[in-house]
Design an enzyme around this catalytic site. Structure first.
Site, PDB file in Angstrom:
ATOM      1  N   ASN A 208       0.858  -1.184   0.000  1.00  0.00           N
ATOM      2  CA  ASN A 208       0.000   0.000   0.000  1.00  0.00           C
ATOM      3  C   ASN A 208       0.893   1.233   0.000  1.00  0.00           C
ATOM      4  OD1 ASN A 208       0.638   0.699   2.828  1.00  0.00           O
ATOM      5  ND2 ASN A 208      -0.524  -1.161   3.293  1.00  0.00           N
ATOM      6  N   ASP A 276      -4.181  -6.690   4.250  1.00  0.00           N
ATOM      7  CA  ASP A 276      -5.240  -7.590   4.723  1.00  0.00           C
ATOM      8  C   ASP A 276      -5.106  -8.993   4.137  1.00  0.00           C
ATOM      9  OD1 ASP A 276      -6.645  -5.688   6.331  1.00  0.00           O
ATOM     10  OD2 ASP A 276      -7.441  -4.787   4.506  1.00  0.00           O
ATOM     11  N   ASP A 305      -4.812 -10.830  11.914  1.00  0.00           N
ATOM     12  CA  ASP A 305      -5.272  -9.523  12.402  1.00  0.00           C
ATOM     13  C   ASP A 305      -4.496  -9.204  13.681  1.00  0.00           C
ATOM     14  OD1 ASP A 305      -6.631  -7.315  13.434  1.00  0.00           O
ATOM     15  OD2 ASP A 305      -8.545  -7.982  12.597  1.00  0.00           O
ATOM     16  N   PHE A 324      -5.054   1.953  14.411  1.00  0.00           N
ATOM     17  CA  PHE A 324      -5.220   3.022  13.432  1.00  0.00           C
ATOM     18  C   PHE A 324      -6.237   2.579  12.388  1.00  0.00           C
ATOM     19  CE2 PHE A 324      -1.832   5.018  15.482  1.00  0.00           C
ATOM     20  CZ  PHE A 324      -1.569   6.265  14.911  1.00  0.00           C
ATOM     21  N   LYS A 338     -14.717  -0.390  14.017  1.00  0.00           N
ATOM     22  CA  LYS A 338     -13.459  -1.134  14.077  1.00  0.00           C
ATOM     23  C   LYS A 338     -13.002  -1.285  15.521  1.00  0.00           C
ATOM     24  CE  LYS A 338      -8.731  -1.235  12.263  1.00  0.00           C
ATOM     25  NZ  LYS A 338      -7.771  -0.661  11.289  1.00  0.00           N
TER      26      LYS A 338
END
Length: 398
Positions: A208, A276, A305, A324, A338
């Site tokens: 990313n 992810d 995760d 975050f 979240k």
């Protein structure tokens, strides 16, 4: 105060150098000993004799003084201090520090030291605002160098603006703060940062746009408050800060392993932008184009995760877990959901839509989500966000 502390004071060349003599006197009044080092340009404004008289110490000026090398080599001189201070720090000195140059005694000491460094910049306003100087300052801050000023005011050249040296008593206060134990002394804080790279084959990967700048700034801010910081970083664009325990990783699975090894911790801040998904079975050799025009088929698997795993630990969970959330729409709603889903204490959320310029940029605009609701912070530099968050962490842990 500063009783028993030893300060290595590097005096750069500039009109404001005369204030370094006042600083020497004030530091000695607070109980510190001061060893002055004057650059060749600094000698145009203050004399070694005046600095020596006020410090009651020998003044060092020349890297190639063989007598000094026999008595106290530059390596020993750079490390026989509790703090290295540069005041005034000229544009030239900041540039040398940022780029690792060492062509005189002052710059060599700054490169050789293993102690923290505090700089008090002083220069013309146009020089301070020049993109090159700002890049150097940002790089030094990311490296963990402390800054005192500059401030705004009238200058000897007749111009007005930022670039003026802060007053000696303010520099002395900054030195005292740097040498104090700090509110996070004795606390261990884990920080993750940067992106992860998930391999497709030996030359391609999934990633990313995270630069790692915000996580790096947070680690530096926590360290400045006295915390022992374990900094687990993916392949970031920015260098990790000085004074922290750096653990470099590449993939999400490697990051999870490094986090588990680093625990226990008093607080854990997960600023990394972890991918992810990963390719379930990365190719051992480069995938070649098919001459028939057919596209390769990639099977994806979900990455661990990390935030949820640590947040939901039964034994050894950090007292404070901060996640975050980088969102492109409905920031508060998505971040609140979240936080509930992961089980962490706080979520630091931001809008990373392309038009904001935040992803990979120098500024951030965040919302802190906690059990008390959503607190919107104004847009500020990532360093300022880091310092504000570090102060909140200190409040939560003390």
């Amino acid at each position: 105060m500063l009783a028993g502390k030893r300060i290595l004071l590097i005096i750069g060349g500039g009109v404001a150098a005369f204030k370094s003599l006042i600083l020497i006197r004030q530091l000695r009044e607070r109980g510190a000993s001061v060893v002055p080092v004057i650059t060749r340009a600094g000698e145009e404004f203050v004399t070694p004799l005046s600095a020596s008289a006020l410090a009651a110490e020998k003044v060092y000026t020349d890297l190639f003084d063989l007598t000094d090398e026999a008595e106290m080599g530059h390596i020993e001189l750079s490390r026989d201090a509790d703090l290295v201070v540069v005041a005034p720090a000229t544009a030239d000195l900041l540039g040398k520090m940022a780029n690792g140059l060492a062509d005189d005694l002052a710059s060599t000491l700054l490169l050789a030291t293993d102690k923290r460094v505090l700089v008090a910049p002083a220069m013309n306003v146009r020089m301070w605002e020049h993109p090159a100087v700002q890049r150097n300052a940002a790089l030094l801050k990311a490296d963990g160098v402390l800054f005192a000023g500059p401030t705004e005011g009238a200058m000897a050249c007749g111009e007005f603006g930022f670039g003026r040296l802060v007053e000696p008593d303010e520099i002395a206060d900054a030195i005292s703060a740097a040498l104090s134990a700090g509110p996070l002394a004795g606390k261990h804080v884990l920080v993750t940062s940067g992106p992860t790279h998930e391999p497709i084959d030996p030359v391609r990967y999934i990633a990313n746009r995270s630069s790692g700048a915000q996580g790096t700034a947070i680690a530096a801010a926590l360290s400045a408050l006295g915390a022992s910081v374990t900094f687990v970083t993916g392949p970031a664009d920015v260098r990790p800060p000085a004074g922290v325990n750096v653990v470099a990783v590449e993939t999400a699975q490697e990051m999870l392993g490094a986090v588990q090894v680093a625990l226990p911790a008093d607080a854990a801040i997960f600023a990394a932008a972890v991918a992810d998904w990963r390719v379930a079975s990365a190719n051992a050799s480069k995938i070649k184009k098919d001459t028939s025009g057919s596209l390769p088929s990639l099977e994806f698997a979900e990455n661990p995760d990390i935030l949820a795993i640590v947040s939901q630990m039964v034994d050894g969970r950090p007292k404070l877990v901060v996640g975050f959330a980088a969102e492109t729409d409905d920031v508060v709603a998505h971040a609140t959901a979240k936080r509930d889903r992961k089980g962490c204490d706080w979520i630091v959320a931001n809008d990373v839509s392309p038009e904001t310029g935040i992803m990979g940029g120098s500024e951030n605009a965040v919302v802190l989500i906690s059990s008390g609701g959503a607190e919107e912070w104004p847009r500020m530099t990532k360093d300022q966000v880091a310092r504000k968050l570090a102060a909140r962490v200190a409040e939560a842990l003390t």
